[in-house]
Motif scaffolding. Structure first.
Motif, PDB file in Angstrom:
ATOM      1  N   GLN A  51       0.674  -1.314  -0.064  1.00 25.93           N
ATOM      2  CA  GLN A  51       0.108  -0.094   0.044  1.00 25.93           C
ATOM      3  C   GLN A  51       0.993   1.320   0.255  1.00 25.93           C
ATOM      4  O   GLN A  51       0.664   1.974  -0.563  1.00 25.93           O
ATOM      5  N   SER A  52       2.245   1.925   0.458  1.00 27.79           N
ATOM      6  CA  SER A  52       3.260   2.527   0.739  1.00 27.79           C
ATOM      7  C   SER A  52       3.199   2.893  -0.350  1.00 27.79           C
ATOM      8  O   SER A  52       4.285   4.215  -0.942  1.00 27.79           O
ATOM      9  N   PHE A  53       2.998   2.156  -1.727  1.00 34.02           N
ATOM     10  CA  PHE A  53       3.272   2.399  -2.682  1.00 34.02           C
ATOM     11  C   PHE A  53       2.455   3.282  -4.158  1.00 34.02           C
ATOM     12  O   PHE A  53       2.281   3.642  -4.677  1.00 34.02           O
ATOM     13  N   GLU A  54       1.198   4.347  -3.216  1.00 36.35           N
ATOM     14  CA  GLU A  54       0.212   4.395  -3.976  1.00 36.35           C
ATOM     15  C   GLU A  54       0.694   5.949  -4.447  1.00 36.35           C
ATOM     16  O   GLU A  54       0.163   6.319  -5.445  1.00 36.35           O
ATOM     17  N   VAL A  55       1.627   5.877  -3.472  1.00 39.38           N
ATOM     18  CA  VAL A  55       2.442   7.529  -3.732  1.00 39.38           C
ATOM     19  C   VAL A  55       3.214   7.107  -5.203  1.00 39.38           C
ATOM     20  O   VAL A  55       2.980   8.561  -6.200  1.00 39.38           O
ATOM     21  N   MET A  56       3.623   5.616  -6.232  1.00 39.10           N
ATOM     22  CA  MET A  56       4.017   6.092  -7.299  1.00 39.10           C
ATOM     23  C   MET A  56       2.703   6.885  -8.726  1.00 39.10           C
ATOM     24  O   MET A  56       2.792   6.573  -9.413  1.00 39.10           O
ATOM     25  N   GLU A  57       1.434   6.424  -7.999  1.00 45.64           N
ATOM     26  CA  GLU A  57       0.221   6.574  -8.602  1.00 45.64           C
ATOM     27  C   GLU A  57       0.658   8.069  -9.104  1.00 45.64           C
ATOM     28  O   GLU A  57       0.241   8.743 -10.432  1.00 45.64           O
ATOM     29  N   ARG A  58       0.959   8.562  -7.969  1.00 44.29           N
ATOM     30  CA  ARG A  58       0.549  10.098  -7.756  1.00 44.29           C
ATOM     31  C   ARG A  58       2.280  10.652  -8.989  1.00 44.29           C
ATOM     32  O   ARG A  58       2.199  11.654  -9.357  1.00 44.29           O
ATOM     33  N   LEU A  59       3.335  10.018  -8.553  1.00 43.29           N
ATOM     34  CA  LEU A  59       4.389  10.166  -9.261  1.00 43.29           C
ATOM     35  C   LEU A  59       4.466   9.748 -11.155  1.00 43.29           C
ATOM     36  O   LEU A  59       4.425  10.668 -11.591  1.00 43.29           O
ATOM     37  N   ALA A  60       2.780   8.788 -11.700  1.00 36.32           N
ATOM     38  CA  ALA A  60       2.669   8.550 -12.887  1.00 36.32           C
ATOM     39  C   ALA A  60       2.051   9.433 -13.586  1.00 36.32           C
ATOM     40  O   ALA A  60       2.096   9.745 -14.319  1.00 36.32           O
ATOM     41  N   LYS A  61       0.921   9.473 -12.407  1.00 38.55           N
ATOM     42  CA  LYS A  61      -0.136  10.452 -12.965  1.00 38.55           C
ATOM     43  C   LYS A  61      -1.194   9.929 -13.605  1.00 38.55           C
ATOM     44  O   LYS A  61      -1.824   9.830 -14.778  1.00 38.55           O
ATOM     45  N   MET A  62      -0.997   8.265 -13.079  1.00 39.06           N
ATOM     46  CA  MET A  62      -1.805   7.298 -13.957  1.00 39.06           C
ATOM     47  C   MET A  62      -1.846   5.754 -12.950  1.00 39.06           C
ATOM     48  O   MET A  62      -1.113   5.691 -11.939  1.00 39.06           O
TER      49      MET A  62
END
Length: 476
Positions: A99-110
């Protein structure tokens, strides 16, 4: 003599004035304090060389590149905003352990997308057999993008297959980097065009305001067939990637084949790159199709010098920060920035099994030397560094704990972090992670583990050369 002195005086005055002006620009735009200091000192002490070097190599921001998913009011932005709604039904929550990888969605904007099949492709023969089969099976369109394309046996086979598909009525789009493929002859491109292939080069210096942007590269390797199948990873197009260059010998690399909604996310950066290169917006299939009801979730994370943040570096730092049991990384070029170095040390000091796999035999002497300038503190913190001996290692992979894996184009160096357009595919699946772990272990078995004596026993001139090479890290 007096005239010559006056001319030299004017040249000196102009050079130092340009040095001062460039220093202000470096102060305001250089992303790191050490980089700004280095440029300011050199621009004011020896502007005759430093000023032109700065305007070619000093800029970390890619001016003029319009990314449709960012906060830009453009036709591309408006069209892609509509298409993004089509994929919402496939958006997936992150597994509880990641769940901590959720921030990568904001980096990817996907979003993370479910319903995908994924296949791990090891080395060139397997990868290009899969890609060529996908090219031959395409019915509507092909998107092809490589950093390096050679006019050799493998390059000619790619050309012939793409030309054949274009003659069969398939829309074929071919995008290459003008610097990476600078040796590609015009006849190669003309043959593709004559067959009906649409050809574009990613030339970062296009446009009146970008003519000095020669230091940026599009390092992505993407192939997409009909919007349903996609390939991404470390392999370019050349005989050496099949291990057929006797100077390099065996070539170790990793690629992915993806089927499912994640291919939608793979098309977006291709569309943006094509738009930059041509001004056109391609008409593609934007209706995602699930490949499997219980397919694996995948996040496609593009990065580049047009991003607001240093996306690739933050991606690696976050992956290391979330690791609890292991963080295994492979990269052919190992000159990480201070943030990634600190993240590596902190992870190891927490007790995480941190391993970095790099080549024993380099293909770039500067990056090879630079790595010795900072490896001792990493080793002392508990980071294990392995040097691959069974050929040249070119994989760009990352494995975190039991369920998060990445395959892509990002190297652990400043060029990938700040100067190149890159792409990574993150797979959140335990079975796939097990497969990745097995491949890593095989590679470790073909490697030797470094120790501090590898650095301490080097002659003084080697240590001086490694420190000097490390100073060039911002452009390596």
């Amino acid at each position: 003599m007096a005239v010559l002195k006056r001319r030299l005086l004017w040249i000196s005055l102009v050079a130092h004035t340009l040095g001062i002006v460039s220093s202000v620009d470096a102060l305001m735009s250089t992303r790191t304090a050490p980089g700004a200091v280095a440029w300011i000192v050199s621009l004011n002490t020896f502007p005759y060389v430093s000023v032109p070097a700065y305007w070619v190599f000093g800029d970390n921001r890619f001016s003029g590149y319009v990314i449709g998913r960012k906060e830009v009011d453009s036709r591309l932005h408006r069209e892609l905003a509509q298409k993004m709604s089509l994929v919402e039904q496939y958006a997936a929550p992150f597994p509880s352990a990641q769940q901590s990888f959720e921030v990568m969605e904001r980096l990817a904007k996907m979003p993370l997308l479910r319903g995908n099949n994924v296949e791990l492709l090891i080395d060139g023969e397997t990868t290009f057999a899969s890609i060529f089969a996908g090219i031959d099976a395409a019915e509507h369109y092909l998107l092809v993008q490589f950093y390096i394309v050679r006019d050799d046996v493998l390059g000619l086979e790619l050309k012939h297959r793409l030309a054949a598909r274009a003659r069969d009525g398939v829309k074929v789009y071919f995008l290459y980097d003008e610097i990476g493929s600078y040796l590609l002859p015009r006849r190669y491109l003309d043959d593709l065009r004559d067959a009906g292939v649409l050809v574009r080069s990613f030339h970062s210096s296009q446009g009146s305001g970008n003519r000095f942007q020669l230091n940026f590269r599009n390092h992505r390797k993407i192939v997409i067939a009909d919007g349903r199948f996609g390939w991404v990873g470390g392999l370019n197009v050349g005989d050496e990637y099949l291990g057929q260059d006797p100077r390099i010998a065996a070539w170790r690399d990793t690629h992915l084949k993806i089927e499912g909604p994640a291919v939608f996310s793979l098309q977006l950066p291709y569309l943006e790159d094509w738009h930059w290169s041509s001004g056109d917006i391609l008409e593609l299939d934007w209706q995602p199709q699930s490949a499997a009801n219980n397919g694996v979730p995948i996040l496609i994370l593009p990065s580049g010098p047009a991003d607001r943040f240093e996306t690739a570096s933050l991606m690696v730092q976050h992956a290391l920060a979330t690791a609890r049991r292991r963080a295994w990384i492979s990269s052919p070029y190992f000159v990480p920035d201070e943030g990634v170095q600190s993240a590596l040390k902190l992870a190891a000091l927490r007790g995480v099994d941190v391993r970095v796999l790099i080549p024993e035999r380099p293909d770039n002497i500067l990056t090879y030397l630079a790595a010795f300038a900072f490896t001792q503190p990493l080793l002392e913190a508990g980071v294990k560094i392995y040097r691959y001996k069974a050929g040249f290692l070119h994989t760009k992979t990352l494995l975190v704990d039991e369920g998060a894996s990445s395959v892509g184009t990002v190297n652990l160096d400043n060029r990938s972090f700040r100067l190149n357009f890159e792409i990574s595919a993150w797979v959140f699946d335990e079975t796939f992670a097990q497969r990745m772990g097995t491949v890593f272990e095989q590679d470790f078995a073909n490697s030797r583990e470094m120790s501090t004596t590898d650095i301490l026993n080097q002659p003084w001139w080697f240590k001086v050369a490694s420190r000097a090479a490390y100073l060039a890290a911002p452009v390596l």
